[in-house]
Scaffold this motif. Structure first.
Motif, PDB file in Angstrom:
ATOM      1  N   LEU A   6      36.077 -30.797  -1.948  1.00  0.00           N
ATOM      2  CA  LEU A   6      34.685 -31.118  -1.640  1.00  0.00           C
ATOM      3  C   LEU A   6      34.475 -31.302  -0.144  1.00  0.00           C
ATOM      4  CD1 LEU A   6      34.122 -33.547  -4.616  1.00  0.00           C
ATOM      5  CD2 LEU A   6      33.199 -31.262  -4.373  1.00  0.00           C
ATOM      6  N   PHE A   9      34.325 -27.914   1.321  1.00  0.00           N
ATOM      7  CA  PHE A   9      33.048 -27.304   0.966  1.00  0.00           C
ATOM      8  C   PHE A   9      31.927 -27.828   1.874  1.00  0.00           C
ATOM      9  CE2 PHE A   9      29.210 -27.328  -1.769  1.00  0.00           C
ATOM     10  CZ  PHE A   9      29.034 -25.954  -1.807  1.00  0.00           C
ATOM     11  N   ARG A  10      31.911 -29.141   2.054  1.00  0.00           N
ATOM     12  CA  ARG A  10      30.860 -29.733   2.895  1.00  0.00           C
ATOM     13  C   ARG A  10      31.034 -29.347   4.360  1.00  0.00           C
ATOM     14  NH1 ARG A  10      31.896 -34.928  -0.289  1.00  0.00           N
ATOM     15  NH2 ARG A  10      30.507 -34.626  -2.044  1.00  0.00           N
ATOM     16  N   PHE A  11      32.293 -29.284   4.772  1.00  0.00           N
ATOM     17  CA  PHE A  11      32.581 -28.879   6.151  1.00  0.00           C
ATOM     18  C   PHE A  11      32.070 -27.455   6.390  1.00  0.00           C
ATOM     19  CE2 PHE A  11      36.011 -26.531   8.533  1.00  0.00           C
ATOM     20  CZ  PHE A  11      35.553 -26.853   9.797  1.00  0.00           C
ATOM     21  N   LYS A  12      32.296 -26.559   5.438  1.00  0.00           N
ATOM     22  CA  LYS A  12      31.836 -25.178   5.583  1.00  0.00           C
ATOM     23  C   LYS A  12      30.317 -25.099   5.625  1.00  0.00           C
ATOM     24  CE  LYS A  12      33.933 -21.836   3.233  1.00  0.00           C
ATOM     25  NZ  LYS A  12      34.596 -20.966   4.197  1.00  0.00           N
ATOM     26  N   GLN A  13      29.687 -26.051   4.937  1.00  0.00           N
ATOM     27  CA  GLN A  13      28.228 -26.083   4.940  1.00  0.00           C
ATOM     28  C   GLN A  13      27.680 -26.725   6.207  1.00  0.00           C
ATOM     29  OE1 GLN A  13      27.813 -28.030   0.970  1.00  0.00           O
ATOM     30  NE2 GLN A  13      26.150 -26.569   0.806  1.00  0.00           N
ATOM     31  N   GLY A  14      28.577 -27.306   7.001  1.00  0.00           N
ATOM     32  CA  GLY A  14      28.142 -27.963   8.235  1.00  0.00           C
ATOM     33  C   GLY A  14      27.533 -29.322   7.994  1.00  0.00           C
ATOM     34  N   ARG A  15      27.840 -29.914   6.834  1.00  0.00           N
ATOM     35  CA  ARG A  15      27.246 -31.219   6.534  1.00  0.00           C
ATOM     36  C   ARG A  15      27.836 -32.307   7.425  1.00  0.00           C
ATOM     37  NH1 ARG A  15      26.763 -31.676  -0.031  1.00  0.00           N
ATOM     38  NH2 ARG A  15      25.761 -29.674  -0.349  1.00  0.00           N
TER      39      ARG A  15
ATOM     40  N   GLN B  34      32.756 -27.322  16.758  1.00  0.00           N
ATOM     41  CA  GLN B  34      31.989 -27.023  15.551  1.00  0.00           C
ATOM     42  C   GLN B  34      30.567 -26.584  15.913  1.00  0.00           C
ATOM     43  OE1 GLN B  34      31.034 -30.292  12.922  1.00  0.00           O
ATOM     44  NE2 GLN B  34      31.323 -29.027  11.108  1.00  0.00           N
ATOM     45  N   THR B  38      28.652 -23.099  15.168  1.00  0.00           N
ATOM     46  CA  THR B  38      27.416 -23.124  14.385  1.00  0.00           C
ATOM     47  C   THR B  38      26.314 -22.388  15.137  1.00  0.00           C
ATOM     48  OG1 THR B  38      28.082 -25.274  13.615  1.00  0.00           O
ATOM     49  CG2 THR B  38      25.841 -24.642  13.126  1.00  0.00           C
ATOM     50  N   LYS B 133      30.517 -28.989 -12.581  1.00  0.00           N
ATOM     51  CA  LYS B 133      30.154 -28.558 -11.236  1.00  0.00           C
ATOM     52  C   LYS B 133      31.081 -27.409 -10.867  1.00  0.00           C
ATOM     53  CE  LYS B 133      29.937 -30.396  -6.546  1.00  0.00           C
ATOM     54  NZ  LYS B 133      29.807 -31.629  -5.787  1.00  0.00           N
ATOM     55  N   ILE B 135      32.036 -24.667  -7.745  1.00  0.00           N
ATOM     56  CA  ILE B 135      31.835 -24.170  -6.383  1.00  0.00           C
ATOM     57  C   ILE B 135      32.454 -22.786  -6.331  1.00  0.00           C
ATOM     58  CG2 ILE B 135      32.276 -24.555  -3.946  1.00  0.00           C
ATOM     59  CD1 ILE B 135      32.607 -27.549  -4.629  1.00  0.00           C
ATOM     60  N   ILE B 148      28.640 -18.588  -0.810  1.00  0.00           N
ATOM     61  CA  ILE B 148      29.081 -19.796  -1.507  1.00  0.00           C
ATOM     62  C   ILE B 148      27.958 -20.251  -2.429  1.00  0.00           C
ATOM     63  CG2 ILE B 148      29.691 -22.237  -1.241  1.00  0.00           C
ATOM     64  CD1 ILE B 148      31.096 -21.561   1.304  1.00  0.00           C
ATOM     65  N   PRO B 165      23.896 -22.318  -0.249  1.00  0.00           N
ATOM     66  CA  PRO B 165      23.736 -22.864   1.110  1.00  0.00           C
ATOM     67  C   PRO B 165      23.539 -21.792   2.174  1.00  0.00           C
ATOM     68  CG  PRO B 165      25.612 -23.851  -0.020  1.00  0.00           C
ATOM     69  CD  PRO B 165      25.159 -22.717  -0.865  1.00  0.00           C
ATOM     70  N   GLU B 278      29.177 -37.011  -7.561  1.00  0.00           N
ATOM     71  CA  GLU B 278      29.616 -35.623  -7.368  1.00  0.00           C
ATOM     72  C   GLU B 278      28.871 -34.663  -8.281  1.00  0.00           C
ATOM     73  OE1 GLU B 278      31.125 -34.375  -5.067  1.00  0.00           O
ATOM     74  OE2 GLU B 278      32.179 -36.069  -4.173  1.00  0.00           O
ATOM     75  N   TYR B 287      15.740 -26.391   1.831  1.00  0.00           N
ATOM     76  CA  TYR B 287      16.062 -25.347   0.850  1.00  0.00           C
ATOM     77  C   TYR B 287      14.784 -24.954   0.107  1.00  0.00           C
ATOM     78  CZ  TYR B 287      21.191 -25.697   1.151  1.00  0.00           C
ATOM     79  OH  TYR B 287      22.480 -25.661   1.569  1.00  0.00           O
TER      80      TYR B 287
END
Lengths: 181, 437
Positions: A6, A9-15, B34, B38, B133, B135, B148, B165, B278, B287
């Protein structure tokens, strides 16, 4: 670990916060690994700093499958190996006069702070061949199974177990006079 | 104490801490890195967003993936047989939360007749309450861009939500009470797989070792796997830990019409601790929904089957030759891909909104896949179903197109003109005698 999946996943989303959580979770473990493998705090800090910055750049490339911890361990190991290879070249070319020594000297910008036991252990580990040092560190420090260490070293499980036995015996004799085990 | 234990103790006592100022400096460098990445790579580059928005094939593929994921999770199989595998099923039922990975590859032709070489990695988390859930990480069949998806199956809320996303989009699908009830009893997970194998003829593969764990393997090649949905060859294997009686690895090889599929379920983690949050989807404010209203998933019943047959005939000019889900999706997506491309060419400057396109696709694909799913349920429930789309056309008003048993002596029949009637078995025999052998 579901938590790691998780986090990635969040890191990839830039959260927000995911990068911080990953960093806080693994920085000590990776620093300690780099210290015992290199025997030099400054080098270890540079390597781990580099590993985490590169990790931060990897959001587009890193996959959700696989283990985050193993990814970081492999990154640290690769950079330590590269560093040692480059150091050997420099030494052979006469560009470097001394072996790496474990140092407890602290500069004002020092990131890692080692206790006496870690300084002692790290110094002793430098007395053994690198493959043995890797095996004993991965096994003792990170509790990796022999099967995984074999994969990381590109060697058979039996070879790795052999290196482990030699490393334990050597460490025992090196530390006997230094510390009460 | 052995030497190894002593050294281990020393390693544990060897400690390292960090200087907080230097620590923050390193983290700042990470954040800068980062941010740099981005800014350099937007979540979805404009050109790709344009391609995705305009490309009906992608939408068909996305819709198909959503629907398959949804539909395969809603079957109820309450019969059990066998011995060891039935124990495995019971064992899994006792676990409150578990997760696993699924690596899947599909090759062949499925999307508008185009060759497809798709790889997909899915991380799946399932709770005892049947919340799930998933992913999913895959590359776009069109441009190879990473996609994703984060999917939440929420039976208590009677809904399924999928976040995308990369596109900053989400899809919400509302499920009926009946489907919720079925979903409560089933998810697309190892239980489903074990139940399926139990429904089929299977054999033991004997004992083996996976990652140092002693396992017993089971295999089925029964074409009735998944109610015959897959149509072609099936090769499903599952390896179970002989001590814990829980799956360690499972593998599926299936030839489904023009598609070859290979899936491996691995890295099972049982009784994992997770926060209930979760399972709560968080939809960021920026979104947008794919459709104005949530998409309604139809009941898998006679009415949906008739609607699906009608839509398929409208699109392709005939009824499906056989009712296996993958073939139907393949043929529907081909037909819809060319129809939508044609519509776009005709309308050139008219801008069909994304919501409208998605809604249209969902409205058409849902009943068609619902038809295949309904038939699959009839097979699973042993309702003696038969389907004659190979011979019967919309003009054959008196011919039996599809039938299934509804009571001891009665069958429900859908004729070529899509009228439905209940007939007794003698009448059915007479009606079917006129079909080509």
């Amino acid at each position: 670990m579901i938590e790691d999946k998780l986090l990635i996943f969040r890191f990839k989303q830039g959260r927000n916060g995911a990068l911080r959580q990953i960093y806080d979770k693994y920085k000590i473990e990776m620093l300690k690994l780099a210290v015992v493998l290199t025997g030099d705090i400054n080098t270890a800090e540079d390597i781990v700093h580099d590993v985490f910055v590169r990790f931060a750049l990897s959001a587009q490339r890193i996959g959700l499958t696989g283990s985050l911890r193993n990814y970081l361990i492999t990154s640290v190991m690769n950079r330590v190996r590269n560093h040692l290879r480059d150091s050997n070249r420099r030494r052979l070319a006469g560009l470097e006069g001394a072996d790496l020594l474990c140092s407890s000297e602290r500069s004002p910008h020092q990131w890692a702070v080692l206790n006496e036991r870690l300084l002692l252990l790290s110094g002793a580990l430098q007395e053994m061949p690198y493959e043995q040092r890797e095996v004993v560190s991965l096994r003792m420090e990170l509790d990796l199974p022999f099967r995984m260490i074999a994969k990381l070293q590109g060697a058979s499980v039996n070879t790795v177990k052999g290196r482990y036995r030699y490393a334990i015996a050597k460490l025992r004799s090196l530390l006997d006079s230094e510390v009460e085990l | 104490m052995s030497s190894a234990d002593e050294i281990k103790k020393l390693f544990k006592e060897a400690e390292l801490s960090v200087n907080s100022d230097a620590d923050e400096k390193v983290f700042e460098d990470m954040q800068k890195a980062q941010q740099k990445i981005t800014q350099r790579v937007p979540a979805v580059p404009d050109n790709i967003r344009r391609i995705l928005m305009k490309n009906p094939i992608v939408k068909v593929a996305v819709a198909a993936v959503v629907i398959i994921a949804c539909l395969t999770g809603v079957f109820m199989f309450d019969r059990t047989s066998g011995v060891a595998l039935a124990d495995v099923l019971n064992r899994i039922e006792q676990i409150s939360v578990y997760m696993y990975q699924m690596s899947m590859s599909a090759s062949g032709q499925v999307v508008a007749g185009r060759p497809v070489d798709q790889e997909m990695n899915v991380t799946i988390l399932v709770s005892h309450d049947y919340d799930a859930k998933m992913i999913t990480e895959m590359s776009s069949p069109v441009d190879g861009e990473d996609i994703i998806q984060e999917m939440y199956m929420l039976p208590k809320k009677k809904t399924m939500i999928m976040l995308m996303p990369g596109h900053k989009k989400y899809v919400q699908m509302d499920l009926s009470d009946k489907m919720i009830e079925q979903t409560r009893q089933q998810n697309n997970d190892p239980r489903f797989m074990v139940q399926q194998i139990l429904e089929c003829e299977y054999e033991s593969l004997g004992f083996s070792t996976i990652d140092g764990i002693e396992v017993e393997g089971f295999r089925t090649s029964d074409p009735n796997y998944l109610g015959g949905m897959m149509g072609g060859q099936v090769d499903v294997k599952i390896w179970v830990d002989v001590v814990t009686q829980l799956p360690v690895q499972a593998e599926m090889n299936m030839q489904m019409g023009e598609i070859q599929m290979h899936a491996v379920m691995h890295d099972f983690e049982w009784d994992v601790t997770v926060d209930a949050a979760e399972f709560e989807p968080v939809i960021p404010e920026d979104y947008k929904a794919f459709t104005d209203e949530p998409i309604k998933v139809p009941e898998f019943d006679e009415q949906t089957a008739i609607q699906g047959l009608e839509l398929f005939a409208e699109l392709t000019g005939s009824y499906p030759e056989e009712l296996n889900l993958m073939n139907i999706i393949s043929k529907t997506s081909k037909a819809m891909g060319s129809k939508l491309a044609q519509d776009r060419m005709q309308q050139e400057n008219q801008d069909i909104s994304e919501q409208e396109m998605t809604k249209e696709l969902a409205e058409k694909i849902m009943p068609i896949t619902g038809l295949a799913t309904f038939y699959m349920q009839l097979v699973q429930n042993k309702n003696d179903p038969a389907y004659y789309g190979e011979f019967v056309t919309p003009e054959d008003t008196d011919q039996v197109l599809m039938r299934w048993k509804v009571s001891e002596n009665e069958y429900r029949v859908i004729f070529g003109d899509l009228q439905a009637e209940t007939v007794d078995s003698d009448v059915l025999t007479e009606l079917e005698s006129t079909l080509p052998q």
